[in-house]
Design a protein around this motif. Structure first.
Motif, PDB file in Angstrom:
ATOM      1  N   PHE A   1      16.548  31.212  28.101  1.00 35.39           N
ATOM      2  CA  PHE A   1      16.273  32.150  26.997  1.00 35.39           C
ATOM      3  C   PHE A   1      17.552  32.646  26.314  1.00 35.39           C
ATOM      4  O   PHE A   1      17.553  32.937  25.126  1.00 35.39           O
ATOM      5  N   CYS A   2      18.630  32.775  27.074  1.00 36.45           N
ATOM      6  CA  CYS A   2      19.925  33.228  26.521  1.00 36.45           C
ATOM      7  C   CYS A   2      20.924  32.096  26.762  1.00 36.45           C
ATOM      8  O   CYS A   2      21.860  32.225  27.552  1.00 36.45           O
ATOM      9  N   ALA A   3      20.735  30.993  26.078  1.00 36.45           N
ATOM     10  CA  ALA A   3      21.417  29.750  26.465  1.00 36.45           C
ATOM     11  C   ALA A   3      22.903  29.749  26.141  1.00 36.45           C
ATOM     12  O   ALA A   3      23.679  29.063  26.808  1.00 36.45           O
ATOM     13  N   GLY A   4      23.332  30.471  25.113  1.00 38.16           N
ATOM     14  CA  GLY A   4      24.750  30.438  24.729  1.00 38.16           C
ATOM     15  C   GLY A   4      25.210  29.000  24.541  1.00 38.16           C
ATOM     16  O   GLY A   4      24.530  28.194  23.888  1.00 38.16           O
ATOM     17  N   GLY A   5      26.339  28.659  25.130  1.00 41.72           N
ATOM     18  CA  GLY A   5      26.853  27.292  25.016  1.00 41.72           C
ATOM     19  C   GLY A   5      26.029  26.279  25.797  1.00 41.72           C
ATOM     20  O   GLY A   5      26.228  25.074  25.652  1.00 41.72           O
ATOM     21  N   GLY A   6      25.133  26.741  26.641  1.00 37.70           N
ATOM     22  CA  GLY A   6      24.213  25.845  27.343  1.00 37.70           C
ATOM     23  C   GLY A   6      24.670  25.402  28.721  1.00 37.70           C
ATOM     24  O   GLY A   6      24.089  24.481  29.302  1.00 37.70           O
ATOM     25  N   GLY A   7      25.682  26.065  29.274  1.00 40.56           N
ATOM     26  CA  GLY A   7      26.181  25.684  30.602  1.00 40.56           C
ATOM     27  C   GLY A   7      25.082  25.701  31.660  1.00 40.56           C
ATOM     28  O   GLY A   7      24.993  24.806  32.500  1.00 40.56           O
ATOM     29  N   LYS A   8      24.220  26.725  31.614  1.00 38.90           N
ATOM     30  CA  LYS A   8      23.158  26.819  32.630  1.00 38.90           C
ATOM     31  C   LYS A   8      22.074  25.770  32.359  1.00 38.90           C
ATOM     32  O   LYS A   8      21.512  25.213  33.287  1.00 38.90           O
ATOM     33  N   SER A   9      21.774  25.507  31.085  1.00 39.12           N
ATOM     34  CA  SER A   9      20.786  24.464  30.755  1.00 39.12           C
ATOM     35  C   SER A   9      21.228  23.136  31.352  1.00 39.12           C
ATOM     36  O   SER A   9      20.428  22.418  31.973  1.00 39.12           O
TER      37      SER A   9
ATOM     38  N   ALA B   1      16.244  25.307  25.110  1.00 37.25           N
ATOM     39  CA  ALA B   1      17.344  26.275  25.019  1.00 37.25           C
ATOM     40  C   ALA B   1      17.111  27.187  23.823  1.00 37.25           C
ATOM     41  O   ALA B   1      16.736  26.719  22.738  1.00 37.25           O
ATOM     42  N   HIS B   2      17.335  28.487  24.046  1.00 39.77           N
ATOM     43  CA  HIS B   2      17.094  29.486  23.004  1.00 39.77           C
ATOM     44  C   HIS B   2      18.208  30.507  23.061  1.00 39.77           C
ATOM     45  O   HIS B   2      18.717  30.836  24.135  1.00 39.77           O
ATOM     46  N   ASP B   3      18.598  31.031  21.906  1.00 41.67           N
ATOM     47  CA  ASP B   3      19.587  32.112  21.881  1.00 41.67           C
ATOM     48  C   ASP B   3      19.415  32.861  20.574  1.00 41.67           C
ATOM     49  O   ASP B   3      19.124  32.255  19.534  1.00 41.67           O
ATOM     50  N   ILE B   4      19.632  34.166  20.624  1.00 42.21           N
ATOM     51  CA  ILE B   4      19.487  34.957  19.406  1.00 42.21           C
ATOM     52  C   ILE B   4      20.554  34.563  18.377  1.00 42.21           C
ATOM     53  O   ILE B   4      20.371  34.735  17.176  1.00 42.21           O
ATOM     54  N   ALA B   5      21.654  34.022  18.866  1.00 42.18           N
ATOM     55  CA  ALA B   5      22.747  33.554  17.994  1.00 42.18           C
ATOM     56  C   ALA B   5      22.809  32.030  18.096  1.00 42.18           C
ATOM     57  O   ALA B   5      23.529  31.487  18.939  1.00 42.18           O
ATOM     58  N   PRO B   6      22.039  31.318  17.258  1.00 34.82           N
ATOM     59  CA  PRO B   6      21.883  29.861  17.464  1.00 34.82           C
ATOM     60  C   PRO B   6      23.174  29.073  17.312  1.00 34.82           C
ATOM     61  O   PRO B   6      23.300  27.992  17.882  1.00 34.82           O
ATOM     62  N   GLN B   7      24.163  29.620  16.588  1.00 34.31           N
ATOM     63  CA  GLN B   7      25.428  28.878  16.426  1.00 34.31           C
ATOM     64  C   GLN B   7      26.120  28.672  17.770  1.00 34.31           C
ATOM     65  O   GLN B   7      26.903  27.741  17.935  1.00 34.31           O
ATOM     66  N   ARG B   8      25.802  29.532  18.745  1.00 34.59           N
ATOM     67  CA  ARG B   8      26.420  29.352  20.072  1.00 34.59           C
ATOM     68  C   ARG B   8      25.957  28.069  20.741  1.00 34.59           C
ATOM     69  O   ARG B   8      26.583  27.584  21.657  1.00 34.59           O
ATOM     70  N   MET B   9      24.784  27.568  20.304  1.00 32.87           N
ATOM     71  CA  MET B   9      24.225  26.368  20.955  1.00 32.87           C
ATOM     72  C   MET B   9      24.586  25.100  20.184  1.00 32.87           C
ATOM     73  O   MET B   9      24.065  24.031  20.500  1.00 32.87           O
TER      74      MET B   9
ATOM     75  N   CYS C   1      16.899  34.157  32.168  1.00 30.96           N
ATOM     76  CA  CYS C   1      17.586  35.070  31.240  1.00 30.96           C
ATOM     77  C   CYS C   1      18.996  35.283  31.790  1.00 30.96           C
ATOM     78  O   CYS C   1      19.201  36.082  32.699  1.00 30.96           O
ATOM     79  N   ASP C   2      19.943  34.545  31.254  1.00 30.20           N
ATOM     80  CA  ASP C   2      21.362  34.738  31.617  1.00 30.20           C
ATOM     81  C   ASP C   2      21.872  35.764  30.603  1.00 30.20           C
ATOM     82  O   ASP C   2      22.477  35.421  29.597  1.00 30.20           O
ATOM     83  N   ALA C   3      21.602  37.022  30.909  1.00 29.16           N
ATOM     84  CA  ALA C   3      21.632  38.084  29.893  1.00 29.16           C
ATOM     85  C   ALA C   3      23.043  38.479  29.461  1.00 29.16           C
ATOM     86  O   ALA C   3      23.997  38.375  30.246  1.00 29.16           O
ATOM     87  N   PRO C   4      23.167  38.967  28.213  1.00 27.72           N
ATOM     88  CA  PRO C   4      24.459  39.529  27.806  1.00 27.72           C
ATOM     89  C   PRO C   4      24.779  40.720  28.708  1.00 27.72           C
ATOM     90  O   PRO C   4      23.882  41.477  29.083  1.00 27.72           O
ATOM     91  N   CYS C   5      26.043  40.870  29.078  1.00 26.62           N
ATOM     92  CA  CYS C   5      26.391  41.921  30.044  1.00 26.62           C
ATOM     93  C   CYS C   5      27.834  42.358  29.835  1.00 26.62           C
ATOM     94  O   CYS C   5      28.533  41.836  28.963  1.00 26.62           O
TER      95      CYS C   5
ATOM     96  N   GLN D   1      20.160  48.416  27.698  1.00 28.99           N
ATOM     97  CA  GLN D   1      18.953  48.478  26.867  1.00 28.99           C
ATOM     98  C   GLN D   1      18.547  47.064  26.432  1.00 28.99           C
ATOM     99  O   GLN D   1      17.372  46.676  26.531  1.00 28.99           O
ATOM    100  N   THR D   2      19.531  46.286  25.974  1.00 29.94           N
ATOM    101  CA  THR D   2      19.248  44.908  25.540  1.00 29.94           C
ATOM    102  C   THR D   2      18.722  44.081  26.706  1.00 29.94           C
ATOM    103  O   THR D   2      17.774  43.292  26.560  1.00 29.94           O
ATOM    104  N   GLN D   3      19.313  44.252  27.882  1.00 32.33           N
ATOM    105  CA  GLN D   3      18.864  43.494  29.057  1.00 32.33           C
ATOM    106  C   GLN D   3      17.398  43.798  29.365  1.00 32.33           C
ATOM    107  O   GLN D   3      16.610  42.896  29.663  1.00 32.33           O
TER     108      GLN D   3
END
Ligand SMILES: C[S@@+](CC[C@H](N)C(=O)[O-])C[C@H]1O[C@@H](n2cnc3c(N)ncnc32)[C@H](O)[C@@H]1O
Length: 402
Positions: free
Chosen positions: A237-245, A258-266, A299-303, A329-331
């Motif tokens: 859900f929080c894929a970022g660069g996709g390391g966990k995917s 893979a999904h991320d609120i900021a798609p450019q990260r993917m 969810c590899d959440a922003p932290c 709050q975001t988490q």
């Protein structure tokens, strides 16, 4: 460059960072305008800058600065480098000698700093922000001091063997034949610790050919702990660069989204997936619901990133209580949203690269209290002083008659 000229370069870069400029931007800008600097010079300057940022408070105190090091009213790059030399036991006059591109000789005020040893409070000595130290201590208990000390050192370099391609012994052999010496890391069966030859890694065939990926052993251990099995539909859900995917793809035959609120990260993910010999479906923000339900949602959440402050030490000084509250709050919102995408009898996995309780178990407990249908199946944390980044993962299940 002479050792002294490298320290002067670090002073100039640190001065910019202390005005609020991002570290990587300043290092890149310096490298561009310093064409004379070779790769060893660049690596040494980078080490000096990162070393000073990891130990900002104690070096500031040893160099005659201090005060509010976060907004940096009272500290300069020169003071930080002076403090670093004192901490490292290096003769100050060998560096601050004004010869060539070396830092100018110490003035009288700076000379007088050398005659005193500052009395530091615990948080200052351990290079932790005052406001955060109580929460850090409460989160880690008796391990807090060791963890804070570990954050003062350089992070190890770990690799993940891409099991789609190779087994561990063959990967170690191939890397060794290309000058990269590694050893198995105990935290995950796919993890290697780079012992020597790290600068040869990025051009090695083992790396460019997708045999190994750069990934901290704790990130790998997180993926190893997930209940993954062939045929599952999985959402990062929080894929970022996709390391966990990519790490999940190497564990079982999964259909991964893979999904991320900021798609450019993917944006590099499809190429990285191809290099690793797999396929990952990249979803637009908000499009995850149309593909639900999933057997497992990660969810590899922003932290706060407190578990990786060795790699990004400015984060330790930029984080504020208000930002930490916002992150929490975001988490919570991410957990709520992601939980609705999980199939009956499916799994919700929550991970952070933080060592702070408020972002980890407390966050999970709050979710469980508000969502009675869910139970905690397992959780685990990793701490920096044990040889990995700091990380946390919890796996929750929802039982359903559907
Ligand atoms: C810790 S990073 C993920 C790292 C990544 N999983 C990896 O292994 O490289 C957190 C990610 O969460 C994303 N994010 C933040 N808020 C989000 C939200 N509400 N929904 C989905 N993703 C979000 C950020 O853009 C960021 O890429």
């Amino acid at each position: 460059m002479t050792p002294a000229a490298r320290r002067q370069a670090a002073i100039e870069i640190l001065d910019q960072i202390l005005t609020g400029q991002p570290t990587e931007k300043e290092l890149t800008a310096w490298a561009r305008r310093s064409r004379f600097a070779g790769s060893k010079d660049r690596a040494a300057v980078r080490d000096h800058v990162f070393g000073a940022l990891r130990c900002l408070r104690s070096y500031a105190a040893l160099g005659g600065g201090g005060g509010d090091v976060v907004s940096d009213a009272n500290t300069t790059g020169r003071q930080l480098v002076l403090g670093a030399l004192r901490a490292e036991g290096i003769d100050v006059d060998e560096i601050f000698n004004g010869i060539g591109h070396a830092p100018a000789p110490l003035d009288d005020v700076e000379q007088s700093v050398l005659t005193t040893v500052p009395q530091m409070q615990q948080a200052e000595e351990l290079n932790m922000p005052d406001w955060l130290w109580p929460a850090f201590e409460a989160s880690l208990g008796s391990a807090a001091v060791d963890a804070a000390k570990a954050l003062q050192d350089r992070a190890p370099v770990h690799l993940r063997i891409n099991r789609l391609h190779e087994d561990r012994d063959r990967a170690v052999e191939q890397l060794a034949s290309e000058g990269v010496s590694t050893e198995p890391h105990p935290s995950a069966e796919t993890a290697l610790n780079v012992v020597d030859g790290v600068r040869k890694l990025r051009n090695s065939e083992a790396y460019t050919g997708g045999l190994v990926e750069l990934q901290d052993a704790a990130s790998q251990a997180v993926i190893q702990s997930l209940p993954l099995s062939d045929g599952q539909r999985v959402l990062d859900f929080c894929a970022g660069g996709g390391g966990k995917s990519l790490a999940m793809a190497a564990r079982a035959k999964l259909k991964i989204f893979a999904h991320d609120i900021a798609p450019q990260r993917m944006k590099d993910l499809p190429v990285r997936a191809e290099r690793a010999g797999t396929t990952i479906m990249v979803l637009e923000p908000g499009a995850a619901a149309s593909q639900a339900p999933f057997d497992l949602v990660l969810c590899d959440a922003p932290c706060s990133g407190s578990g990786s402050w060795r790699r990004a030490p400015e984060g330790k000084w930029r984080l504020t209580q208000a930002q930490l509250d916002d992150l929490c709050q975001t988490q919570a919102e991410i957990l709520n949203e992601a939980s609705q995408l999980v199939a009956g009898n499916g799994y919700l996995a929550y991970a952070t690269c933080s060592m702070l309780e408020v972002e980890n178990r407390a966050q999970v407990d709050r979710f469980l209290a508000n969502n009675p249908g869910w139970t905690l199946q397992q959780d685990h944390d990793w701490h920096v002083h044990k040889g990995t980044d700091g990380f946390y993962v919890a796996v929750l299940t929802r039982f359903s008659d559907d």
